[in-house]
Design an enzyme around this catalytic site. Structure first.
Site, PDB file in Angstrom:
ATOM      1  N   CYS A   1      -5.593  -2.955   2.271  1.00  0.00           N
ATOM      2  CA  CYS A   1      -5.413  -2.970   3.892  1.00  0.00           C
ATOM      3  C   CYS A   1      -6.755  -3.269   4.561  1.00  0.00           C
ATOM      4  O   CYS A   1      -7.313  -4.552   4.800  1.00  0.00           O
ATOM      5  CB  CYS A   1      -4.858  -1.961   4.414  1.00  0.00           C
ATOM      6  SG  CYS A   1      -4.013  -2.020   5.963  1.00  0.00           S
TER       7      CYS A   1
ATOM      8  N   GLU B   1       0.811  -1.292  -0.062  1.00  0.00           N
ATOM      9  CA  GLU B   1       0.076   0.245  -0.089  1.00  0.00           C
ATOM     10  C   GLU B   1       0.750   1.350  -0.147  1.00  0.00           C
ATOM     11  O   GLU B   1       1.867   1.148   0.554  1.00  0.00           O
ATOM     12  CB  GLU B   1      -0.887  -0.140   1.120  1.00  0.00           C
ATOM     13  CG  GLU B   1      -1.871   1.185   1.370  1.00  0.00           C
ATOM     14  CD  GLU B   1      -2.513   1.127   2.875  1.00  0.00           C
ATOM     15  OE1 GLU B   1      -3.511   1.838   2.924  1.00  0.00           O
ATOM     16  OE2 GLU B   1      -2.461   0.128   3.497  1.00  0.00           O
TER      17      GLU B   1
ATOM     18  N   LYS C   1      -9.472   2.410  -2.547  1.00  0.00           N
ATOM     19  CA  LYS C   1      -9.774   1.689  -1.228  1.00  0.00           C
ATOM     20  C   LYS C   1     -11.077   2.242  -0.674  1.00  0.00           C
ATOM     21  O   LYS C   1     -11.416   3.564  -0.583  1.00  0.00           O
ATOM     22  CB  LYS C   1      -8.625   2.205  -0.263  1.00  0.00           C
ATOM     23  CG  LYS C   1      -8.786   1.464   1.277  1.00  0.00           C
ATOM     24  CD  LYS C   1      -7.390   2.098   2.088  1.00  0.00           C
ATOM     25  CE  LYS C   1      -7.274   1.532   3.152  1.00  0.00           C
ATOM     26  NZ  LYS C   1      -6.141   1.477   4.082  1.00  0.00           N
TER      27      LYS C   1
END
Length: 540
Positions: free
Chosen positions: A146, A43, A110
């Site tokens: 994540c 990330e 995300k």
């Protein structure tokens, strides 16, 4: 069969040129040496994590775009999946893109932004809205970043859309027991949704945070295919193929042994010190070595992080310093091969007390005189730091910082605090662990009752409860947010609990001025625990 490379790398925040060079180096290794079809990076790898308010600077994003264009020009013959911040009009996304033959094939934003503990992504990023699937001739892949994996929805939606593999890129910081938490989560997601998972994590130190790597590959049946090493950068290969109605994953090499609790904490400290010193351009470290357990463990960590040639120590005895303290400190410095200087503080201490005598006339001696000694030592250490370009490592532990058993501008003077989040009892455990294959820390240091040696026959327990009592109270109050009443109900003395809680609350002003240090728990002082200095709130 597809060969997938996991790039567990250590970028530096804000170093877009250096990070891009690192990414290109790993791409070349994966494609040309390892024969990989795909390489996956962590990330925000182009910027490092967390970039914090650098994300608010317009030119920061100009550099990100330049780095991305450079990658596009250089990327041929291998699929590249990586993370970076993507500015799109008035929105900023935490993005994950698939690059193929110089073009961005698809980009995922995300969807779940963490905003707790050390994370404050909602300050910067806009949440994505769409699931992203990549279709290959043999299977479908879902991209994620994540926190997406920590929510049930993303894996479920990916599986319902037909994805058989979930790629999750991460910047997941270390804390004790984090490995077990991650592994349990991945198994649950894989089994619940019959989806294989490739989990790629960052490695390296960034201010207080340490990213431990430990990238993982889990099959759709919940079985672990591969565990990458913790605290080490590297390139790791996994082979993927379709067998009937399912996909099979196989690691190209066996997983390394799991780390013990003490080893994982110790290696986090070492990595945190190494990266803080190197990434900030210091020439090494300087430490005040007292003959006590905290400075001994700090020295061991520093030498393991930087090498003995880059560490030097000052022994700064006073009229209250026992001979054994000097002897043990010298012996340890000799064992580790570090430069050692004895610089007594009697002359500056006497000079300060003489200068202050007219102001302190008729006033009894108290902690003022003790603090003057600590500040003499801080001045000497900072002078050596200024002259040599080496960073002063402070030696205080979490127990001391919690209750304010430290001197501002004295033993707190310095640039980085390796043990800042390490309770005193754990300091002893780590010291014994470090000595397991040979006595680096003299046994007498470990066996001796802790003392600041700022007055005759002083012991820590003159001012504090025993650490076997203090540390559990601190853990319950600071890390678990237990009330004094709840702690007392666990069997602790009422007066002792309120004394400790009062000390913690009164000393926020000290902690706010303390050097940053390695985070190893879920509630470290600093980013995790943000309390006001000026406050009349009391726990009752």
């Amino acid at each position: 069969m597809k060969r997938i490379a996991i790039a567990q790398i250590d970028p530096c925040v804000g170093d877009m040129d250096g990070n891009t060079e690192l990414v290109l180096e790993y791409i070349d290794r994966a494609r040309d040496t390892a024969g990989a079809d795909t390489i996956i990076f962590p990330e925000l790898v182009l910027t490092g994590y967390p970039p914090e308010d650098l994300l608010l600077r317009p030119h920061f994003h100009v550099q990100v775009e330049q780095a991305l264009r450079r990658l596009l020009r250089a990327t041929q013959g291998i699929d590249v999946i990586l993370g970076y911040p993507l500015a799109a009009g008035e929105f900023l996304y935490n993005a994950c893109s698939l690059i193929r033959d110089g073009k961005i094939v698809t980009t995922y934003h995300k969807r779940n932004l963490p905003n707790y503990g050390v994370f404050d992504e909602k300050r910067y990023f806009t949440e994505g809205t769409d699931l992203n699937l990549v279709e290959t001739p043999d299977f479908k892949v879902a991209l994620s970043v994540c926190e997406d994996l920590w929510t049930e929805d993303h894996a479920r939606e990916a599986a319902q859309a037909g994805a058989e593999l979930l790629i999750n890129i991460n910047a997941s910081p270390y804390h004790t027991d984090k490995t077990a938490v991650r592994e349990e989560l991945l198994v649950r997601r894989a089994v619940d949704h019959n989806i294989a998972i490739i989990y790629v994590n960052l490695v390296g130190g960034q201010d207080e945070l340490v990213f431990d790597g430990g990238s993982l590959v889990v099959g759709g049946n919940g079985e672990f295919v591969f565990r990458a090493p913790q605290f080490e950068p590297g390139l790791y290969l996994v082979e993927l193929e379709r067998i009937g109605d399912s996909i099979a994953l196989q690691a190209a090499a066996p997983s390394p042994p799991s780390l013990s609790f003490n080893e994982s904490v110790y290696r986090a400290l070492v990595l945190g010190v190494r990266d803080y010193v190197s990434k900030n351009g210091f020439k090494g470290a300087v430490i005040g070595l007292s003959g006590g357990i905290d400075s001994a463990l700090t020295l061991a960590v520093a030498v393991d992080a930087l090498g003995p040639g880059n560490v030097e120590v000052l022994l700064m005895p006073s009229r209250y310093t026992a001979d054994m303290s000097v002897e043990d400190a010298q012996e340890m410095a000799e064992r580790l091969g570090v430069a050692c200087h004895i610089v007594g503080i009697e002359k500056p201490f006497s000079a300060f007390t003489e200068i202050l005598a007219p102001l302190f006339e008729d006033l009894p001696e108290d902690t003022t005189e003790e603090n003057i000694q600590a500040r003499c030592r801080g001045l000497l250490l900072m002078a050596v730091s200024n002259k040599t370009g080496k960073l002063v490592l402070t030696t205080g532990n979490k127990s001391e910082m919690a209750v304010g058993y430290a001197t501002l501008y004295g033993d707190m003077a310095g640039g980085f605090a390796p043990l800042k989040d390490v309770p005193k009892i754990l300091v002893y455990e780590l010291s014994r662990w470090r000595n397991r294959n040979g006595e680096i820390i003299p046994q007498r240091i470990i066996d001796r009752p802790p003392t600041a040696e700022l007055r005759f026959d002083q012991k820590d327990e003159d001012s504090l409860p025993g650490y076997d009592v203090l540390d559990p109270i601190l853990e319950k109050y600071i890390e678990l947010d237990r009330t004094p009443a709840e702690i007392i109900a666990d069997g602790y003395d009422r007066d002792m609990v309120y004394k400790v809680v009062g000390m913690v609350d009164r000393n926020e002003y000290k902690r706010r001025q303390a050097a940053p240090g390695v985070r190893i728990t879920e509630r470290a002082f600093g980013r995790d625990r943000r309390y006001p200095i000026t406050s009349r709130y009391q726990e009752k």
